[in-house]
Scaffold this motif. Structure first.
Motif, mmCIF file in Angstrom:
data_model
loop_
_atom_site.group_PDB
_atom_site.id
_atom_site.type_symbol
_atom_site.label_atom_id
_atom_site.label_comp_id
_atom_site.label_asym_id
_atom_site.label_seq_id
_atom_site.Cartn_x
_atom_site.Cartn_y
_atom_site.Cartn_z
ATOM 1 N N ASP A 71 -52.501 49.638 3.432
ATOM 2 C CA ASP A 71 -52.977 48.845 4.566
ATOM 3 C C ASP A 71 -52.842 49.621 5.873
ATOM 4 O O ASP A 71 -53.703 49.543 6.753
ATOM 5 N N LEU A 72 -51.760 50.379 6.014
ATOM 6 C CA LEU A 72 -51.578 51.167 7.228
ATOM 7 C C LEU A 72 -52.592 52.314 7.300
ATOM 8 O O LEU A 72 -53.099 52.632 8.381
ATOM 9 N N LEU A 73 -52.884 52.913 6.159
ATOM 10 C CA LEU A 73 -53.860 53.999 6.146
ATOM 11 C C LEU A 73 -55.272 53.510 6.439
ATOM 12 O O LEU A 73 -56.143 54.290 6.847
ATOM 13 N N LYS A 74 -55.502 52.206 6.260
ATOM 14 C CA LYS A 74 -56.808 51.611 6.570
ATOM 15 C C LYS A 74 -56.788 50.837 7.883
ATOM 16 O O LYS A 74 -57.773 50.183 8.233
ATOM 17 N N HIS A 75 -55.681 50.900 8.598
ATOM 18 C CA HIS A 75 -55.548 50.151 9.851
ATOM 19 C C HIS A 75 -56.643 50.585 10.835
ATOM 20 O O HIS A 75 -56.956 51.778 10.927
ATOM 21 N N PRO A 76 -57.245 49.650 11.573
ATOM 22 C CA PRO A 76 -58.322 50.027 12.503
ATOM 23 C C PRO A 76 -57.904 51.016 13.586
ATOM 24 O O PRO A 76 -58.756 51.706 14.162
ATOM 25 N N ASP A 77 -56.601 51.098 13.867
ATOM 26 C CA ASP A 77 -56.134 52.021 14.911
ATOM 27 C C ASP A 77 -55.570 53.325 14.361
ATOM 28 O O ASP A 77 -55.044 54.135 15.130
ATOM 29 N N VAL A 78 -55.661 53.530 13.055
ATOM 30 C CA VAL A 78 -55.119 54.763 12.482
ATOM 31 C C VAL A 78 -55.904 55.959 12.984
ATOM 32 O O VAL A 78 -57.127 55.903 13.154
ATOM 33 N N GLN A 79 -55.211 57.041 13.265
ATOM 34 C CA GLN A 79 -55.835 58.271 13.773
ATOM 35 C C GLN A 79 -55.168 59.473 13.119
ATOM 36 O O GLN A 79 -54.076 59.375 12.545
ATOM 37 N N THR A 80 -55.822 60.606 13.243
ATOM 38 C CA THR A 80 -55.201 61.877 12.862
ATOM 39 C C THR A 80 -54.565 62.459 14.114
ATOM 40 O O THR A 80 -55.236 62.646 15.134
ATOM 41 N N VAL A 81 -53.262 62.701 14.062
ATOM 42 C CA VAL A 81 -52.564 63.249 15.221
ATOM 43 C C VAL A 81 -51.927 64.577 14.851
ATOM 44 O O VAL A 81 -51.443 64.759 13.736
ATOM 45 N N GLN A 82 -51.940 65.483 15.789
ATOM 46 C CA GLN A 82 -51.302 66.784 15.597
ATOM 47 C C GLN A 82 -50.016 66.817 16.418
ATOM 48 O O GLN A 82 -50.019 66.505 17.611
ATOM 49 N N ILE A 83 -48.927 67.147 15.764
ATOM 50 C CA ILE A 83 -47.618 67.193 16.406
ATOM 51 C C ILE A 83 -47.189 68.653 16.526
ATOM 52 O O ILE A 83 -46.980 69.334 15.521
ATOM 53 N N ILE A 84 -47.104 69.126 17.749
ATOM 54 C CA ILE A 84 -46.675 70.502 17.999
ATOM 55 C C ILE A 84 -45.155 70.593 17.883
ATOM 56 O O ILE A 84 -44.431 69.778 18.440
ATOM 57 N N ASP A 85 -44.683 71.573 17.141
ATOM 58 C CA ASP A 85 -43.238 71.790 16.984
ATOM 59 C C ASP A 85 -42.541 70.510 16.529
ATOM 60 O O ASP A 85 -41.608 70.018 17.166
ATOM 61 N N ASP A 86 -42.995 69.992 15.396
ATOM 62 C CA ASP A 86 -42.421 68.787 14.804
ATOM 63 C C ASP A 86 -40.910 68.940 14.643
ATOM 64 O O ASP A 86 -40.427 69.964 14.155
ATOM 65 N N VAL A 87 -40.158 67.916 15.066
ATOM 66 C CA VAL A 87 -38.695 67.990 15.064
ATOM 67 C C VAL A 87 -38.135 68.218 13.666
ATOM 68 O O VAL A 87 -37.168 68.967 13.486
ATOM 69 N N SER A 88 -38.712 67.566 12.650
ATOM 70 C CA SER A 88 -38.166 67.657 11.295
ATOM 71 C C SER A 88 -38.666 68.876 10.534
ATOM 72 O O SER A 88 -37.915 69.478 9.760
ATOM 73 N N TYR A 89 -39.934 69.232 10.734
ATOM 74 C CA TYR A 89 -40.512 70.343 9.982
ATOM 75 C C TYR A 89 -40.470 71.676 10.733
ATOM 76 O O TYR A 89 -40.776 72.733 10.150
#
Length: 268
Positions: free
Chosen positions: A36-54
């Motif tokens: 349901d979250l992956l089909k949410h109308p507000d879902v977007q592809t976001v790019q995270i620079i220097d991700d804290v965990s990865y």
């Protein structure tokens, strides 16, 4: 035997399973499924620079966290609970921001699982709180909880855990109280103090001893800046707090709060 081996092979080949996220607000509760979250109308592809965990640039399918928290007031307080016992205390106001530092709930797609956080470890999924433009909001590493299973609205830390409070005779803007605010933001997700708190990851920071009692000189500050530089072991979880996240003046305030609490020990 062949059938057992075939079943094992099938299980190994299966993708990451779908999950569910429980949101518990004072005025409403809802359980979201991965699909349901992956089909949410507000879902977007976001790019995270220097991700804290990865520790590198990552790309996620994510929903603005604010849209999942309808009716929540900025003065409210939330807690994100992770599968491993990490309990991130989160002021609502930054989570509701629409510009500057913006909070997103990244959703792991079972068909396209995220990489492991390290060898032998799982990914940051199934749900991960990430930030775009985090430097604009002075967002700390503890505000990036991963492997989230639920988010719930609670009373403030001070209301729930009076054993954490500095001397009540101190003024609201006293440096010790400022340090208490920084402790909530940066430390309480992993540590308890005087037995108070919900975290189950790191040691208590006052019982039996406060770190200001056994770290001499500036070693406590050096430890907070880079834990692995003083105590190095492969399974260490405490992140380094760079000056961009915890400036020197704030580090001083945080240590001041800890030193103050060393004289306010309460047995759990």
């Amino acid at each position: 035997m062949k059938s057992i081996l075939a079943l094992l092979a099938l299980l190994i080949a299966l993708p990451v399973s779908a999950a569910q996220l429980t949101l518990e607000l004072d005025h409403a509760s809802k359980t979201w499924q991965t699909a349901d979250l992956l089909k949410h109308p507000d879902v977007q592809t976001v790019q995270i620079i220097d991700d804290v965990s990865y520790k590198r640039t990552m790309t996620y399918r994510a929903v603005p966290l604010a849209v999942l928290l309808p009716g929540l007031e900025p003065k409210s307080h939330l807690q994100a609970v992770a599968l491993d016992g990490f309990a991130a205390e989160l002021a609502a106001a930054p989570l509701l921001e629409q510009k500057g530092a913006r909070a997103w709930l990244a959703v792991e797609d079972p068909a396209q699982p995220w990489p492991a956080l390290a060898e032998g470890k799982p990914s940051a999924g199934p749900f991960y709180l990430v930030w775009t433009n985090p430097q604009a909001g002075h967002i700390s590493p503890e505000q990036w909880p991963f492997q989230i299973s639920g988010i719930k609205q609670l009373k403030t830390v001070a209301e729930r855990f009076p054993a954490l409070l500095p001397d009540p005779k101190l003024a609201a803007n006293d440096p010790i109280n400022q340090g208490f605010g920084l402790f909530q933001k940066n430390c309480l997700a992993c540590h308890r103090l005087n037995g108070a708190g919900d975290a189950q990851v790191g040691p208590d920071l006052n019982i039996p001893y406060n770190p200001t009692e056994y770290f001499g000189g500036d070693f406590l500050k050096r430890y907070i800046r880079d834990p692995q530089s003083l105590r190095h072991w492969p399974q260490a979880k405490m992140p380094a707090f760079a000056t961009s996240v915890l400036p020197d003046n704030e580090l001083e305030l945080l240590v001041g709060y800890l030193k103050h609490m060393a004289s306010r020990k309460q047995q759990p």
